[in-house]
Design an enzyme around this catalytic site. Structure first.
Site, short mmCIF file in Angstrom:
data_model
loop_
_atom_site.label_atom_id
_atom_site.label_comp_id
_atom_site.label_asym_id
_atom_site.label_seq_id
_atom_site.Cartn_x
_atom_site.Cartn_y
_atom_site.Cartn_z
N ASP A 181 -3.94 -3.53 -3.00
CA ASP A 181 -3.53 -2.92 -1.99
C ASP A 181 -5.15 -3.24 -1.37
O ASP A 181 -6.01 -2.21 -1.62
CB ASP A 181 -2.60 -2.13 -2.48
N HIS A 182 -4.72 -3.65 -0.01
CA HIS A 182 -6.12 -3.50 0.76
C HIS A 182 -7.21 -2.35 0.50
O HIS A 182 -8.05 -1.51 1.28
CB HIS A 182 -6.41 -4.79 1.79
N HIS A 244 0.05 1.47 -0.15
CA HIS A 244 -0.65 2.65 0.86
C HIS A 244 -0.58 3.73 0.68
O HIS A 244 -1.60 4.28 0.04
CB HIS A 244 -1.46 1.79 2.06
#
Ligand code: NAP
Length: 490
Positions: A181-182, A244
């Site tokens: 999950d960047h 996110h």
């Protein structure tokens, strides 16, 4: 004092989908920057893999174009670019047939060594994740240590997420699966953990006694044009909240782990996900779609589906059922075509218990706000109330204490892209900033009933103007509680 950087071992990184958008925009620039920063071992190899009939030179030419497009000229010295391109090679491989797998194996086996790390980045559509994992294992190139990297969407609901986890686990144990999950690779998000767990100041007030509420906003100014068909199958709840927003919520709400290790951190995040309360679907969740305005298309036009009831905006109120957070609302909001592109977490503290400045021109009691800006312009500010200088009574004003510490860190410090950090963590074998399979499943287990309830009710999303803060109902969600959203402003 400069902290020690954990060294990166020699590695072979196979990028499936190396000709695609994610590889061009993010992975290739990120790997280049790590080489430029001196972090790439000299014998590192990056092997592009996709169906396109390219040779090494053709792939290098594509990578050079990607660097030109996505890395500023000031960061592109010719000798560094050449050194980076020399690490690249390419094999035409089809995920769905035997084509190319023995060639890939030959390339990888041309260089082996004791501690050489092998990682497979699956930068391809999710339907290829399980077949590629199976072929990596079947062709023997995964070995006993090979790592696999995947990114959202990780399933469409709990059942499909479980199925994916089960398929992957047949070939890769959990300790070798890296789910990106960047947002977790963002410097500020990591700084949030430093702030919470390396300073004694916040822990005593990080609870229901002192925190009034938390709001998390991930706003985008763009619509869904160009990917409307894909997006319409998912919506904001699946595309943004499931990953996110819930990940950010976990980092705010989790208990201090006993150490900063992968499972210690992820165990604590999992407990938060499992303690999330279910919002009342009628009064605590708002779904929205942008309407057409001033010549711009509506969501349903962009989605190419006039009857679409998919939400491209969602605002909701939830809570965490544990001693620390009982009674503290967590407001989440995300949407497309909003006023600005901004991702922010705000921890809003309770006002002082008794306000002594009301008779002095001091207005009403103020609240301290710790605001963590994830993007753009990463940074952390602490909103404080101070006295306006000069005579004339106790005139008070709110001022932000900048906790980005640019002066302390020096003007030349540049914030690395999340992918730079995350790809190197894969090579180092550090899973702390990656989601574990049970976390993904716990998030879906909370999301699924909310979506099912929407579907059962069949209610249409509320419409909102493009460039606004979302539908009126979302503002009301807060107003009813005597609170308001922070402004969406860049
Ligand atoms: P994309 O632009 O469509 O690229 C897909 C890649 O897969 C291409 O390189 C394509 O190359 C390759 N490919 C397709 N079929 C193949 C097959 N049978 N065997 C081997 N390779 C095959 O997709 P993307 O936007 O890069 O996204 C990749 C993944 O990252 C997706 O899971 C996406 O959801 C996720 N993601 C993307 C972004 C982003 O910013 N783009 C952000 C977050 C997550 P050939 O046609 O040459 O085979």
């Amino acid at each position: 004092m400069v902290a020690r950087t954990v060294p990166v071992p020699p590695f072979d990184l196979v990028v499936f989908g190396a000709t695609g958008d994610l590889a061009r925009r993010k992975l290739i620039p990120a790997l280049y920057r790590r080489l430029r920063a001196g972090q790439m071992p000299t014998d590192a190899r990056i092997v592009g893999a996709a169906r396109s009939a390219l040779d090494d030179e053709g792939f290098r030419a594509q990578a050079a174009e990607a660097l030109e497009e996505f890395v500023p000229a000031a960061e592109r010295e010719q000798n560094t670019v050449d050194a980076f391109l020399a690490t690249l090679s390419y094999v035409a491989v089809d995920a769905m047939s035997d084509s190319g797998w023995s060639e890939l194996r030959a390339v990888l086996e041309a260089r082996t060594g004791g501690d050489r790390v092998r990682a497979f980045y699956l930068s391809v559509a999710p339907r290829f994740f399980a077949p590629i994992a199976a072929r990596i294992a079947g062709s023997g190139i995964g070995g006993s240590e090979g790592r696999v990297v995947i990114e959202k969407p990780l399933g469409h609901d709990l059942a499909s997420a479980r199925e994916l986890n089960d398929e992957l686990s047949k070939h890769f144990p959990e300790c070798r699966v890296y789910r990106i999950d960047h947002y977790l690779g963002k410097e500020t998000v990591q700084n949030l953990m430093a702030l919470r767990f390396a300073n004694a100041l916040f822990e005593p007030v990080w609870n229901a006694q002192h925190v009034d509420h938390v709001q998390i906003t991930v706003a985008e100014s763009v619509g869904v044009a160009g990917r409307g068909g894909y997006y319409d199958q998912n919506g904001a709840m699946r595309d943004m909240v499931q990953n996110h927003l819930l990940q950010l919520l976990c980092l705010i709400a989790m208990e201090p782990p006993s150490q900063f290790g992968p499972d210690d951190v992820r165990d604590e995040k999992l407990k938060v996900l499992r303690a999330l309360s279910m919002p009342d679907i009628r009064s605590e969740v708002v779904r929205g779609q942008y309407r057409a305005a001033n010549g711009t298309a509506s969501y349903v036009d962009d989605a190419g589906n006039p009857d679409s009831t998919t939400e491209c905006f969602v605002a909701m109120k939830t809570g965490i059922a544990n001693w620390r957070w009982a009674g503290v609302p967590f407001y989440l909001r995300t949407g497309k075509r909003l006023r600005a592109r901004i991702s922010e977490i705000a921890v809003v503290f309770k006002a002082v218990p008794h306000w002594i400045f009301s008779g002095q021109g001091g207005g009403d009691a103020h609240q301290n706000v710790l605001a963590i800006r994830v993007q753009p312009d990463e940074g952390i500010t602490l909103g404080m109330t101070i006295k306006e200088p000069g005579p004339g009574g106790m005139r008070l004003l709110d001022a932000d204490l900048d906790m980005t510490f640019a002066e302390r860190l020096g003007p030349s410090i540049s914030i690395p892209d999340a992918y730079e950090r995350l790809v190197m963590d894969v090579i180092r074998g550090d899973q702390t900033l990656f989601m574990r399979g049970d976390e993904v499943e716990a998030a879906w287990a909370w999301i699924d009933p909310i979506i099912a309830a929407w579907e059962e009710r069949g209610a249409r999303p509320s419409l909102y103007d493009p460039g606004s803060s979302g539908p009126e109902d979302a503002l009301m969600l807060m107003h009813r509680d005597g609170r308001r959203w922070r402004e969406i402003a860049s």
